[in-house]
Design a protein around this motif. Sequence first.
Motif, PDB file in Angstrom:
ATOM      1  N   ASN A 118       0.832  -1.208   0.000  1.00 35.14           N
ATOM      2  CA  ASN A 118       0.000   0.000   0.000  1.00 35.14           C
ATOM      3  C   ASN A 118       0.867   1.260   0.000  1.00 35.14           C
ATOM      4  OD1 ASN A 118       0.359   0.932   2.881  1.00 35.14           O
ATOM      5  ND2 ASN A 118      -0.518  -1.084   3.264  1.00 35.14           N
ATOM      6  N   GLY A 119       0.223   2.395  -0.140  1.00 38.26           N
ATOM      7  CA  GLY A 119       0.952   3.658  -0.258  1.00 38.26           C
ATOM      8  C   GLY A 119       1.517   4.160   1.061  1.00 38.26           C
ATOM      9  N   THR A 120       0.916   3.737   2.164  1.00 40.71           N
ATOM     10  CA  THR A 120       1.423   4.161   3.483  1.00 40.71           C
ATOM     11  C   THR A 120       2.722   3.443   3.800  1.00 40.71           C
ATOM     12  OG1 THR A 120      -0.864   4.482   4.175  1.00 40.71           O
ATOM     13  CG2 THR A 120       0.792   4.387   5.913  1.00 40.71           C
TER      14      THR A 120
ATOM     15  N   SER B  36      -2.717  17.452   3.413  1.00 39.89           N
ATOM     16  CA  SER B  36      -2.603  16.155   2.747  1.00 39.89           C
ATOM     17  C   SER B  36      -3.515  15.173   3.449  1.00 39.89           C
ATOM     18  CB  SER B  36      -1.156  15.653   2.810  1.00 39.89           C
ATOM     19  OG  SER B  36      -1.033  14.407   2.146  1.00 39.89           O
ATOM     20  N   PHE B  37      -3.515  13.943   2.935  1.00 38.14           N
ATOM     21  CA  PHE B  37      -4.181  12.845   3.624  1.00 38.14           C
ATOM     22  C   PHE B  37      -3.360  12.524   4.874  1.00 38.14           C
ATOM     23  CE2 PHE B  37      -4.943   8.131   3.933  1.00 38.14           C
ATOM     24  CZ  PHE B  37      -6.248   8.243   4.367  1.00 38.14           C
TER      25      PHE B  37
ATOM     26  N   ASP C 183       5.501  12.318  -1.485  1.00 40.05           N
ATOM     27  CA  ASP C 183       4.297  11.502  -1.402  1.00 40.05           C
ATOM     28  C   ASP C 183       3.525  11.828  -2.679  1.00 40.05           C
ATOM     29  OD1 ASP C 183       1.801  10.422  -1.053  1.00 40.05           O
ATOM     30  OD2 ASP C 183       1.579  11.053   1.037  1.00 40.05           O
TER      31      ASP C 183
ATOM     32  N   ALA D  80       1.171  10.017  -4.062  1.00 38.97           N
ATOM     33  CA  ALA D  80      -0.007   9.140  -4.091  1.00 38.97           C
ATOM     34  C   ALA D  80      -1.043   9.576  -5.130  1.00 38.97           C
ATOM     35  CB  ALA D  80      -0.652   9.085  -2.708  1.00 38.97           C
ATOM     36  N   HIS D  81      -1.108  10.894  -5.394  1.00 38.04           N
ATOM     37  CA  HIS D  81      -2.096  11.399  -6.363  1.00 38.04           C
ATOM     38  C   HIS D  81      -1.509  11.603  -7.759  1.00 38.04           C
ATOM     39  CE1 HIS D  81      -4.435  13.555  -2.891  1.00 38.04           C
ATOM     40  NE2 HIS D  81      -4.351  12.268  -2.730  1.00 38.04           N
TER      41      HIS D  81
ATOM     42  N   SER E 146       0.303   5.473  -4.330  1.00 33.73           N
ATOM     43  CA  SER E 146      -0.715   4.607  -3.741  1.00 33.73           C
ATOM     44  C   SER E 146      -1.567   4.034  -4.865  1.00 33.73           C
ATOM     45  CB  SER E 146      -1.620   5.395  -2.800  1.00 33.73           C
ATOM     46  OG  SER E 146      -2.789   4.627  -2.520  1.00 33.73           O
TER      47      SER E 146
ATOM     48  N   LYS F 278      -7.987   5.192  -5.947  1.00 35.30           N
ATOM     49  CA  LYS F 278      -7.070   6.041  -6.707  1.00 35.30           C
ATOM     50  C   LYS F 278      -7.278   5.856  -8.224  1.00 35.30           C
ATOM     51  CE  LYS F 278      -4.596   7.731  -3.162  1.00 35.30           C
ATOM     52  NZ  LYS F 278      -5.132   7.460  -1.825  1.00 35.30           N
TER      53      LYS F 278
ATOM     54  N   TYR G  44     -12.071  17.065   1.616  1.00 36.10           N
ATOM     55  CA  TYR G  44     -10.759  16.468   1.357  1.00 36.10           C
ATOM     56  C   TYR G  44      -9.802  17.597   1.035  1.00 36.10           C
ATOM     57  CZ  TYR G  44      -8.251  12.234  -0.278  1.00 36.10           C
ATOM     58  OH  TYR G  44      -7.405  11.178  -0.453  1.00 36.10           O
TER      59      TYR G  44
HETATM   60  C1  LIG Z   1      -4.092   7.479  -0.468  1.00 38.41           C
HETATM   61  C2  LIG Z   1      -2.987   8.286   0.104  1.00 38.41           C
HETATM   62  C3  LIG Z   1      -1.975   7.727   0.905  1.00 38.41           C
HETATM   63  C4  LIG Z   1      -2.050   6.333   1.444  1.00 38.41           C
HETATM   64  O1  LIG Z   1      -2.083   5.335   0.507  1.00 38.41           O
HETATM   65  P1  LIG Z   1      -2.723   3.905   0.872  1.00 38.41           P
HETATM   66  O2  LIG Z   1      -2.427   3.088  -0.335  1.00 38.41           O
HETATM   67  O3  LIG Z   1      -4.180   4.095   1.109  1.00 38.41           O
HETATM   68  O4  LIG Z   1      -2.009   3.392   2.095  1.00 38.41           O
HETATM   69  C5  LIG Z   1      -0.911   8.529   1.287  1.00 38.41           C
HETATM   70  N1  LIG Z   1      -0.844   9.820   0.929  1.00 38.41           N
HETATM   71  C6  LIG Z   1      -1.806  10.405   0.182  1.00 38.41           C
HETATM   72  C7  LIG Z   1      -1.646  11.835  -0.207  1.00 38.41           C
HETATM   73  C8  LIG Z   1      -2.921   9.663  -0.229  1.00 38.41           C
HETATM   74  O5  LIG Z   1      -3.897  10.259  -0.917  1.00 38.41           O
END
Ligand SMILES: *Cc1c(COP(=O)(O)O)cnc(C)c1O
Length: 358
Positions: free
Chosen positions: A56-58, A80-81, A152, A154-155, A176, A181, A305
């Motif tokens: 996963n992204g975390t 951010s998330f 990060d 992720a987006h 992520s 996503k 968000y």
């Molecule tokens: C979704 C997201 C994460 C976490 O990713 P996961 O795959 O859900 O663990 C981290 N940072 C941002 C900015 C995200 O949007």
Amino acid sequence: MINVTKSYLPNIEKYKSYIDKIYESNWLTNSGPLVQELEIRLSKYLGVKNIILVSNGTVALDIAYKALDLKDEVITTPFSFVATTSSIVNANLNPVFADINEKTFNINPKNIEKLINKSTNAIVPVHVFGNACEVEEIENISKKHNIKVIYDAAHAFDVKYKDKSLLSYGDISTLSFHATKLFHTIEGGAIITNDDSLVEKIRYLINFGIKNQTHIPYIGTNAKMNEFEAAMGLCLLDDIEDIKSARKNIVNFYEDSLKNLLQLQEHNIYSTKNYSYFPVVFDDEDMLLKVQKALNEKDIFPRRYFYPSLDSLSYIKYNQECKISRDLSKRILCLPLFVDLAFKDQELIINTVKKSLN
Ligand SMILES: *Cc1c(COP(=O)(O)O)cnc(C)c1O
């Protein structure tokens, strides 16, 4: 019911054909053939040198900090998330927040440099909603002060910056592939780096720190992607151009309809868009709540968000209020955006927003 997002599912027969292959090989996880195939296809598609798939992204962020041996202070964004900040705290690092640019929603490089001191080890910016950070300014700061940069991202799947992958900036970028996503593998993520010398270490770290049967050089974790997830990714990658063009049409219609009424995100002029989110900003929180209520009454569920601003989390030790991020987080809403959002549903969303603004 219309939610802020809806996971894309590929053709089921295609997915089943991959499942048949998994049953034949009996190889379910631990860098199996489908994970390997997806790594090769993604590195080509994204135009990146090294990509390591993870669960996963975390955990991709956790591994990035470990791979670079970070300690002490890390400068990051409050907008951010929550995983961006919680991963830093979980790694026993101290997050130090640099406030954002109110127009781009990204960390403002001008606020970074004044926070750097002897304890600063790294910068962790986020390409918010797929909008590229000021990567060259951030690179200059990191070189001048000899500190690492972990994006990060992720987006930021498939965003180009000046014709090259945005993911190739910084020491490491993380993605992520969560079901919500733009591109997903159900659960999943990736670590991207130009630095060949980090790749081996990252591969050991995602597999308990094991190098081989007799040698375990690192304190690792279990961050492996499995074959069923990789199969989903392979199916989605076949459809990615269609996914992007459908989302582009939806974003363009939102933009044309709302740009004169609401604040939209200012986009980095050197980078492409990936149409991953559609955030709108209201004059104040009351207006946001009014619009949200009107949408909810029609069974439409946009998402606040990002809210709250991460500098206000209860476990952040010292008071470091970021005014711009706190203000923005109270006024921003992401509207529904997914491949099969029907035109008439989008019209309903737009008209409901417009009506409640008056
Ligand atoms: C979704 C997201 C994460 C976490 O990713 P996961 O795959 O859900 O663990 C981290 N940072 C941002 C900015 C995200 O949007």
